[in-house]
Design a protein around this motif. Structure first.
Motif, mmCIF file in Angstrom:
data_model
loop_
_atom_site.group_PDB
_atom_site.id
_atom_site.type_symbol
_atom_site.label_atom_id
_atom_site.label_comp_id
_atom_site.label_asym_id
_atom_site.label_seq_id
_atom_site.Cartn_x
_atom_site.Cartn_y
_atom_site.Cartn_z
ATOM 1 N N ALA A 117 0.815 -1.408 -0.081
ATOM 2 C CA ALA A 117 0.094 0.049 0.091
ATOM 3 C C ALA A 117 0.834 1.215 -0.062
ATOM 4 O O ALA A 117 1.837 1.231 0.510
ATOM 5 N N TYR A 118 0.437 2.410 -0.735
ATOM 6 C CA TYR A 118 0.945 3.473 -0.850
ATOM 7 C C TYR A 118 0.170 4.725 -0.510
ATOM 8 O O TYR A 118 -1.093 4.742 -0.707
ATOM 9 N N GLY A 119 0.723 5.915 -0.100
ATOM 10 C CA GLY A 119 -0.086 7.040 0.155
ATOM 11 C C GLY A 119 -1.231 6.898 1.021
ATOM 12 O O GLY A 119 -1.077 6.530 2.294
ATOM 13 N N ASP A 120 -2.374 7.454 0.708
ATOM 14 C CA ASP A 120 -3.736 7.250 1.524
ATOM 15 C C ASP A 120 -3.933 5.786 1.840
ATOM 16 O O ASP A 120 -4.427 5.520 2.918
ATOM 17 N N ASP A 121 -3.718 4.922 1.012
ATOM 18 C CA ASP A 121 -4.100 3.577 1.395
ATOM 19 C C ASP A 121 -3.134 3.095 2.436
ATOM 20 O O ASP A 121 -3.750 2.179 3.442
ATOM 21 N N ALA A 122 -1.814 3.490 2.308
ATOM 22 C CA ALA A 122 -0.772 3.040 3.528
ATOM 23 C C ALA A 122 -1.294 3.583 4.663
ATOM 24 O O ALA A 122 -1.280 2.920 5.855
ATOM 25 N N GLU B 135 -2.423 1.502 8.334
ATOM 26 C CA GLU B 135 -1.716 1.806 9.350
ATOM 27 C C GLU B 135 -2.611 2.205 10.543
ATOM 28 O O GLU B 135 -2.746 1.834 11.692
ATOM 29 N N GLU B 136 -3.813 2.714 10.266
ATOM 30 C CA GLU B 136 -4.768 3.543 11.080
ATOM 31 C C GLU B 136 -5.607 2.476 11.583
ATOM 32 O O GLU B 136 -6.132 2.020 12.959
ATOM 33 N N HIS B 137 -5.867 1.492 10.624
ATOM 34 C CA HIS B 137 -6.582 0.286 10.848
ATOM 35 C C HIS B 137 -5.959 -0.694 11.864
ATOM 36 O O HIS B 137 -6.724 -1.323 12.726
ATOM 37 N N MET B 138 -4.904 -0.813 11.640
ATOM 38 C CA MET B 138 -3.962 -1.594 12.401
ATOM 39 C C MET B 138 -3.827 -1.208 14.035
ATOM 40 O O MET B 138 -3.952 -2.045 14.988
ATOM 41 N N LEU C 153 -9.973 -1.270 2.605
ATOM 42 C CA LEU C 153 -8.775 -1.392 2.457
ATOM 43 C C LEU C 153 -7.923 -2.130 1.276
ATOM 44 O O LEU C 153 -8.945 -2.948 0.797
ATOM 45 N N PRO C 154 -7.030 -1.942 0.833
ATOM 46 C CA PRO C 154 -6.360 -2.641 -0.406
ATOM 47 C C PRO C 154 -6.451 -4.141 -0.388
ATOM 48 O O PRO C 154 -6.076 -4.958 0.597
#
Length: 250
Positions: free
Chosen positions: A98-103, A107-110, A154-155
């Motif tokens: 994942a990159y940018g907003d997806d990353a 991270e936020e969901h983790m 999420l991706p």
């Protein structure tokens, strides 16, 4: 002498925190009522990149990140996960990079998963702290927790049924912390040196519901070493629905 006196003062400052620490130092697992995942069910599990942080525990109990240890643990845990995920009993796919907003979303969901897992331990698993609603849930054997519907975006989520989240945080006691532990013991006060936390959870990628959780506040295995990392991953995934993974290294 002054150093020892400062240590003793720290002992009594830490004593008030012991109740909270006891709540986290227990292992529990739970499954959402009615959820089953037999082996070879045709369901697909999306494995997200584990959140891993490793460092030292200062004399006062603060976490001091260590980049080298963290990278060692990431390499070792990912290798162990690649090996053991073949025993999960159902089709497994790795979440795309994942990159940018997806990353940021991952991270936020983790981080949200870690917070929810800790809340489960403190307010449902730990008898003394149970919220009124969770007292009722435990009595009725109900396990109702969620990360929210945002997981669906999420991706890779659209290509799988469930998401596997893993979180690890290890603090190895510093020399100062170990000295404090010894001084505290002489005063009849227990102080913990080091902390090894691990959570593994299976989440419904359509609703965000937490379907299965294994949460352990006192894990084994030195994640800086390959053998220790495999032990850690086995502990995290033991009792995973439909799997053949057993923690045979305790």
């Amino acid at each position: 002498m002054k150093f020892v006196l400062r240590l003793i003062a720290l002992v009594f400052a830490c004593a008030s925190l012991l109740g909270t620490q006891a709540a986290s130092a227990q292992e529990k697992s739970a499954t959402k009522e009615g959820f089953e995942l037999p082996a070879q069910s045709g369901k697909k599990i999306l494995v997200f990149r584990p959140a891993i942080s490793v460092g030292a525990q200062s004399t006062g109990g603060l976490f001091e990140p260590n980049a080298e240890w963290t990278e060692q643990a990431k390499t070792n845990i990912r290798a162990s996960l690649d090996k053991l995920q073949l025993q999960l009993g159902n089709a497994v796919v790795t979440a795309p990079e994942a990159y940018g907003d997806d990353a940021r979303a991952v991270e936020e969901h983790m981080a949200l998963f870690a917070a929810v897992s800790q809340a489960v331990i403190e307010y449902q698993f730990f008898v003394g702290n149970r919220l009124p609603t969770k007292k009722r849930d435990n009595k009725n054997d109900v396990f109702e927790w969620s990360l929210g519907p945002g997981v669906a975006s999420l991706p890779g989520a659209s290509q799988a049924d469930y998401g596997l989240f893993l979180y690890n945080k290890d603090q190895y006691g510093s020399t100062g912390r170990k000295v404090l532990q010894l001084v505290a013991a002489m005063g009849g006060v227990g102080v913990k040196s080091g902390e090894h936390i691990g959570y593994a959870g299976l989440v419904d990628l359509k609703t965000g519901d937490l379907l299965w959780l294994n949460a352990d506040g006192a894990m084994g295995g030195d994640v800086r070493e390959p053998e220790g990392s495999e032990k850690r991953v086995r502990q995290l995934l033991e009792d995973f629905p439909g799997s053949t993974i057993k923690d045979d290294q305790r």
